[in-house]
Design an enzyme around this catalytic site. Structure first.
Site, PDB file in Angstrom:
ATOM      1  N   THR A   1      -9.811  -5.093   2.137  1.00  0.00           N
ATOM      2  CA  THR A   1     -10.595  -5.599   3.268  1.00  0.00           C
ATOM      3  C   THR A   1     -11.218  -4.482   4.105  1.00  0.00           C
ATOM      4  O   THR A   1     -12.036  -4.771   4.984  1.00  0.00           O
ATOM      5  CB  THR A   1      -9.688  -6.435   4.198  1.00  0.00           C
ATOM      6  OG1 THR A   1      -8.558  -5.627   4.565  1.00  0.00           O
ATOM      7  CG2 THR A   1      -9.183  -7.691   3.503  1.00  0.00           C
TER       8      THR A   1
ATOM      9  N   THR B   1      -7.653  -1.288   0.975  1.00  0.00           N
ATOM     10  CA  THR B   1      -8.492  -1.207  -0.228  1.00  0.00           C
ATOM     11  C   THR B   1      -9.297  -2.490  -0.394  1.00  0.00           C
ATOM     12  O   THR B   1     -10.436  -2.475  -0.836  1.00  0.00           O
ATOM     13  CB  THR B   1      -7.578  -1.038  -1.475  1.00  0.00           C
ATOM     14  OG1 THR B   1      -6.591  -0.055  -1.183  1.00  0.00           O
ATOM     15  CG2 THR B   1      -8.350  -0.620  -2.698  1.00  0.00           C
TER      16      THR B   1
ATOM     17  N   ARG C   1      -5.239   0.378   8.657  1.00  0.00           N
ATOM     18  CA  ARG C   1      -3.827  -0.014   8.579  1.00  0.00           C
ATOM     19  C   ARG C   1      -3.092   0.470   9.824  1.00  0.00           C
ATOM     20  O   ARG C   1      -3.371   1.568  10.313  1.00  0.00           O
ATOM     21  CB  ARG C   1      -3.184   0.609   7.335  1.00  0.00           C
ATOM     22  CG  ARG C   1      -3.798   0.096   6.041  1.00  0.00           C
ATOM     23  CD  ARG C   1      -3.242   0.856   4.827  1.00  0.00           C
ATOM     24  NE  ARG C   1      -3.859   0.411   3.587  1.00  0.00           N
ATOM     25  CZ  ARG C   1      -4.021   1.189   2.507  1.00  0.00           C
ATOM     26  NH1 ARG C   1      -3.619   2.438   2.523  1.00  0.00           N
ATOM     27  NH2 ARG C   1      -4.581   0.706   1.421  1.00  0.00           N
TER      28      ARG C   1
ATOM     29  N   GLY D   1      -4.604  -4.261  -3.770  1.00  0.00           N
ATOM     30  CA  GLY D   1      -5.596  -3.208  -3.994  1.00  0.00           C
ATOM     31  C   GLY D   1      -4.831  -1.956  -4.367  1.00  0.00           C
ATOM     32  O   GLY D   1      -4.140  -1.383  -3.538  1.00  0.00           O
TER      33      GLY D   1
ATOM     34  N   ASP E   1       0.810  -1.230   0.000  1.00  0.00           N
ATOM     35  CA  ASP E   1       0.000   0.000   0.000  1.00  0.00           C
ATOM     36  C   ASP E   1       0.837   1.271   0.000  1.00  0.00           C
ATOM     37  O   ASP E   1       0.439   2.289   0.560  1.00  0.00           O
ATOM     38  CB  ASP E   1      -0.973   0.010   1.202  1.00  0.00           C
ATOM     39  CG  ASP E   1      -1.851  -1.224   1.218  1.00  0.00           C
ATOM     40  OD1 ASP E   1      -2.237  -1.681   0.132  1.00  0.00           O
ATOM     41  OD2 ASP E   1      -2.138  -1.737   2.319  1.00  0.00           O
TER      42      ASP E   1
ATOM     43  N   THR F   1      -4.999   1.817  -5.800  1.00  0.00           N
ATOM     44  CA  THR F   1      -5.955   2.912  -5.990  1.00  0.00           C
ATOM     45  C   THR F   1      -5.344   3.998  -6.856  1.00  0.00           C
ATOM     46  O   THR F   1      -4.243   4.469  -6.578  1.00  0.00           O
ATOM     47  CB  THR F   1      -6.346   3.508  -4.621  1.00  0.00           C
ATOM     48  OG1 THR F   1      -6.825   2.438  -3.804  1.00  0.00           O
ATOM     49  CG2 THR F   1      -7.438   4.556  -4.758  1.00  0.00           C
TER      50      THR F   1
ATOM     51  N   ASN G   1      -5.523 -10.143  -3.707  1.00  0.00           N
ATOM     52  CA  ASN G   1      -5.164  -9.593  -2.389  1.00  0.00           C
ATOM     53  C   ASN G   1      -4.656  -8.159  -2.553  1.00  0.00           C
ATOM     54  O   ASN G   1      -4.685  -7.374  -1.617  1.00  0.00           O
ATOM     55  CB  ASN G   1      -4.103 -10.462  -1.681  1.00  0.00           C
ATOM     56  CG  ASN G   1      -2.906 -10.810  -2.553  1.00  0.00           C
ATOM     57  OD1 ASN G   1      -2.923 -10.598  -3.763  1.00  0.00           O
ATOM     58  ND2 ASN G   1      -1.870 -11.366  -1.957  1.00  0.00           N
TER      59      ASN G   1
ATOM     60  N   SER H   1       6.072  11.723  -4.488  1.00  0.00           N
ATOM     61  CA  SER H   1       4.632  11.864  -4.690  1.00  0.00           C
ATOM     62  C   SER H   1       4.083  12.752  -3.584  1.00  0.00           C
ATOM     63  O   SER H   1       4.313  12.506  -2.402  1.00  0.00           O
ATOM     64  CB  SER H   1       3.976  10.484  -4.679  1.00  0.00           C
ATOM     65  OG  SER H   1       2.584  10.616  -4.670  1.00  0.00           O
TER      66      SER H   1
HETATM   67  P1  GDP Z   1      -0.682   0.260  -3.554  1.00  0.00           P
HETATM   68  O1  GDP Z   1      -1.323  -0.972  -3.066  1.00  0.00           O
HETATM   69  O2  GDP Z   1       0.810   0.281  -3.332  1.00  0.00           O
HETATM   70  O3  GDP Z   1      -1.032   0.601  -4.981  1.00  0.00           O
HETATM   71  O4  GDP Z   1      -1.247   1.449  -2.640  1.00  0.00           O
HETATM   72  P2  GDP Z   1      -2.810   1.690  -2.265  1.00  0.00           P
HETATM   73  O5  GDP Z   1      -3.486   2.205  -3.473  1.00  0.00           O
HETATM   74  O6  GDP Z   1      -3.361   0.494  -1.595  1.00  0.00           O
HETATM   75  O7  GDP Z   1      -2.655   2.789  -1.143  1.00  0.00           O
HETATM   76  C1  GDP Z   1      -2.082   4.034  -1.392  1.00  0.00           C
HETATM   77  C2  GDP Z   1      -3.128   5.121  -1.105  1.00  0.00           C
HETATM   78  O8  GDP Z   1      -2.486   6.376  -0.978  1.00  0.00           O
HETATM   79  C3  GDP Z   1      -4.142   5.301  -2.218  1.00  0.00           C
HETATM   80  O9  GDP Z   1      -5.377   5.637  -1.666  1.00  0.00           O
HETATM   81  C4  GDP Z   1      -3.589   6.465  -3.049  1.00  0.00           C
HETATM   82  O10 GDP Z   1      -4.608   7.213  -3.709  1.00  0.00           O
HETATM   83  C5  GDP Z   1      -2.952   7.298  -1.971  1.00  0.00           C
HETATM   84  N1  GDP Z   1      -1.745   8.029  -2.388  1.00  0.00           N
HETATM   85  C6  GDP Z   1      -0.770   7.668  -3.259  1.00  0.00           C
HETATM   86  N2  GDP Z   1       0.215   8.583  -3.292  1.00  0.00           N
HETATM   87  C7  GDP Z   1      -0.133   9.560  -2.408  1.00  0.00           C
HETATM   88  C8  GDP Z   1       0.491  10.760  -1.970  1.00  0.00           C
HETATM   89  O11 GDP Z   1       1.597  11.124  -2.374  1.00  0.00           O
HETATM   90  N3  GDP Z   1      -0.173  11.499  -1.022  1.00  0.00           N
HETATM   91  C9  GDP Z   1      -1.374  11.135  -0.521  1.00  0.00           C
HETATM   92  N4  GDP Z   1      -1.957  11.908   0.398  1.00  0.00           N
HETATM   93  N5  GDP Z   1      -1.999   9.992  -0.918  1.00  0.00           N
HETATM   94  C10 GDP Z   1      -1.380   9.212  -1.836  1.00  0.00           C
HETATM   95  P1  IMO Z   2      -0.926  -4.203  -2.293  1.00  0.00           P
HETATM   96  O1  IMO Z   2      -0.522  -4.715  -3.643  1.00  0.00           O
HETATM   97  C1  IMO Z   2      -0.904  -4.715   2.045  1.00  0.00           C
HETATM   98  C2  IMO Z   2      -0.986  -8.825   3.550  1.00  0.00           C
HETATM   99  C3  IMO Z   2      -2.226  -9.252   4.302  1.00  0.00           C
HETATM  100  C4  IMO Z   2      -1.613 -10.247   5.291  1.00  0.00           C
HETATM  101  C5  IMO Z   2      -0.526 -10.924   4.451  1.00  0.00           C
HETATM  102  C6  IMO Z   2      -0.939 -12.259   3.850  1.00  0.00           C
HETATM  103  O2  IMO Z   2      -2.213  -3.459  -2.272  1.00  0.00           O
HETATM  104  O3  IMO Z   2       0.201  -3.472  -1.657  1.00  0.00           O
HETATM  105  P2  IMO Z   2      -2.536 -12.921   1.810  1.00  0.00           P
HETATM  106  O4  IMO Z   2      -4.002 -12.679   1.607  1.00  0.00           O
HETATM  107  O5  IMO Z   2      -1.660 -12.343   0.756  1.00  0.00           O
HETATM  108  O6  IMO Z   2      -2.202 -14.358   2.091  1.00  0.00           O
HETATM  109  O7  IMO Z   2      -2.202 -12.135   3.192  1.00  0.00           O
HETATM  110  O8  IMO Z   2      -0.215 -10.012   3.409  1.00  0.00           O
HETATM  111  N1  IMO Z   2      -1.230  -8.288   2.199  1.00  0.00           N
HETATM  112  C7  IMO Z   2      -1.163  -6.975   1.888  1.00  0.00           C
HETATM  113  N2  IMO Z   2      -0.934  -5.906   2.683  1.00  0.00           N
HETATM  114  N3  IMO Z   2      -1.047  -4.556   0.712  1.00  0.00           N
HETATM  115  C8  IMO Z   2      -1.223  -5.633  -0.094  1.00  0.00           C
HETATM  116  O9  IMO Z   2      -1.221  -5.538  -1.435  1.00  0.00           O
HETATM  117  C9  IMO Z   2      -1.339  -6.914   0.494  1.00  0.00           C
HETATM  118  N4  IMO Z   2      -1.545  -8.153   0.007  1.00  0.00           N
HETATM  119  C10 IMO Z   2      -1.471  -8.980   1.053  1.00  0.00           C
HETATM  120  O10 IMO Z   2      -2.831  -8.159   4.967  1.00  0.00           O
HETATM  121  O11 IMO Z   2      -0.973  -9.560   6.329  1.00  0.00           O
HETATM  122 MG    MG Z   3      -2.863  -1.588  -1.799  1.00  0.00          MG
END
Ligand code: GDP
Ligand code: IMO
Ligand code: MG
Length: 429
Positions: free
Chosen positions: A300, A298, A304, A40, A13, A42, A38, A412
């Protein structure tokens, strides 16, 4: 011409989806190579927010998306994600999306096993997403998994289901969970097949052609190095390798083609699920980071866990993940916090460490050693150049670069696509 591989450098994330969407304007193809739904990711583009789990983030820019063999695919989840993003106005068709014929399928029984095992673990649970990721990868290495290509061979599906059910129903019975019936699963897979098969091909051929034609390939990682099944905080990890090397094996291309490795790291740190987190905060600052950063899963919706930036951990991720440049995201979330801390090492049972050792009890006992920084009072939100940043923010970034032994090549400053500062174009190597 260089390709680029994007991976998470913390516990997920970090903003991989945002960065991949931003970089996709410079790419021809975007490839997912591990993980499943698994993930997510955004993306915020104008007034639209896209939440992608299986689809490569380049689709939002209309770029060809490829789901590689290293991904575990829940066909129902994939089809509903395709329908959802088409509803948001994106084009997804066999012209824009290709799926590796040798990718593994997640079946409903995998989710059932995942959840039943987590329930049985009680306090010791991993905190998985419950989506069947672990059980599907287990079936892959146990050589009993159903693959995407099997959807074209009803006889293969039938005999593989016999072996799968023998194994999994035995386990489910032992866990006191409902079992699965072969005919229902077979009917379900045969009904899905005509919707999935038009996307299926040997993607390694397309990637080889793209590479030889000098096209730019962007590899999109899911999860992160500290969730890697070998290098992460085992057993509190996911079930795939998340390091950059997996981009090659997970898509069917040689390791020299995966290009510049970009690690994504937040300016602080978060984690979903159980497991060690030495710089975790339980105070008002932790709460503030969670609220400001909108730190809710995103996939579940779980809150966090939040903490200070852990430079010792990111340095380790840089080394084992092959990271050559860092994208620091969410610097804006630190705006206005008077004093900032960065973890530079650990104290474990009275001994100092510059890295997180592998043993479970040692990881759980790790106490952070901090360096303290002055915060900044002005805003970094939406900054589009280094010159717009407060001096304290620049100082923070410079010190982080020293500690993690890698340059910050992109910054970012907000969730919007263009809230991004580029110091160096990763496609230029
Ligand atoms: P990913 O799983 O690595 O793609 O990250 P996620 O999308 O799960 O979580 C990152 C969250 O932070 C998302 O809601 C993005 O829209 C937001 N985000 C990404 N970059 C920035 C940033 O520089 N500042 C802020 N405030 N939010 C950000
Ligand atoms: P993105 O791509 C954050 C975490 C779960 C759990 C562990 C194992 O959005 O960064 P799983 O379902 O993979 O067997 O769960 O890994 N986990 C993540 N945490 N971002 C993710 O993906 C994750 N994908 C799995 O919360 O701790
Ligand atoms: Mg994510």
């Amino acid at each position: 011409m260089a390709n680029v591989t994007v991976i998470g450098a913390q516990w997920g994330d970090e903003g991989k989806g945002k960065v991949v969407d931003w970089l996709a304007s410079r790419a021809d193809l975007v490839v997912r190579f591990q993980g499943g739904h698994n993930a997510g990711h955004t993306l915020v583009v104008g007034d639209q927010t896209y939440k992608l789990s299986l689809l490569p983030s380049g689709l939002v820019r209309g770029k060809m998306g490829i789901i590689g063999n290293g991904v575990v695919i829940d066909p129902e989840a994939l089809l509903s994600e395709i329908d959802r993003v088409i509803g948001q106005g994106l084009k997804v068709s066999p012209e824009t999306l290709r799926i590796a014929e040798n990718a593994i399928l997640i079946l409903p029984l995998h989710g059932a096993i995942d959840r039943a095992r987590e329930a049985a673990r009680g306090e010791g649970k991993i905190g998985t997403t419950g989506r069947g990721i672990g059980p599907a990868y287990e079936d892959k290495v146990a050589r009993r998994a159903i693959r995407v290509c099997d959807l074209a061979e009803p006889e293969t599906l039938s005999f593989k289901l016999d072996e799968l059910l023998l194994h999994h129903n035995t386990l489910l019975r032992g866990l006191g969970a409902p079992t699965f019936e072969k005919q229902a699963l077979l009917d379900q897979l045969l009904a899905l097949a005509p919707r999935i098969l038009p996307y299926v091909e040997p993607v390694w051929e397309r990637l080889d052609e793209a590479r030889r034609a000098g096209k730019r390939i962007l590899f999109e990682g899911a999860q992160a190095v500290m969730l890697d099944v070998d290098h992460g905080t085992y057993p509190f990890v996911t079930s795939s390798n998340t390091v950059a090397a997996t981009a090659a094996s997970g898509s069917g291309i040689g390791p020299s083609a995966t290009g510049f490795v970009l690690g994504i790291a937040k300016a602080y740190c978060t984690r979903v699920g159980s497991g060690p987190f030495p710089s975790e905060l339980f105070d008002d600052v932790g709460k503030l980071l969670g609220e400001r950063g909108r730190e809710f899963g995103t996939v579940t919706g779980r809150p966090r866990r939040c903490g200070w930036f852990d430079a010792a951990m990111v340095r380790q991720a840089v080394k084992v993940g092959g990271i050559q440049g860092i994208v620091m995201t969410k610097i804006d979330v630190l705006d206005g916090i008077p004093e900032l801390k960065v973890c530079v090492g650990y104290r474990i049972n009275g001994k100092k460490y510059t890295y997180l050792p592998a043993a479970m009890r040692a990881q759980a006992a790790a106490e952070p050693i901090y360096e303290t920084f002055a915060g900044w009072s002005s805003s970094t939100k939406g900054a589009r150049s280094y010159a717009e940043l407060p001096a304290e923010a620049v100082k923070y970034i410079r010190r982080v670069e020293e500690l993690i032994e890698a340059p910050v090549t992109l910054l970012s400053t907000g969730p919007e696509r263009d809230d991004t500062i580029m110091m160096r174009d990763p496609f230029e190597g």
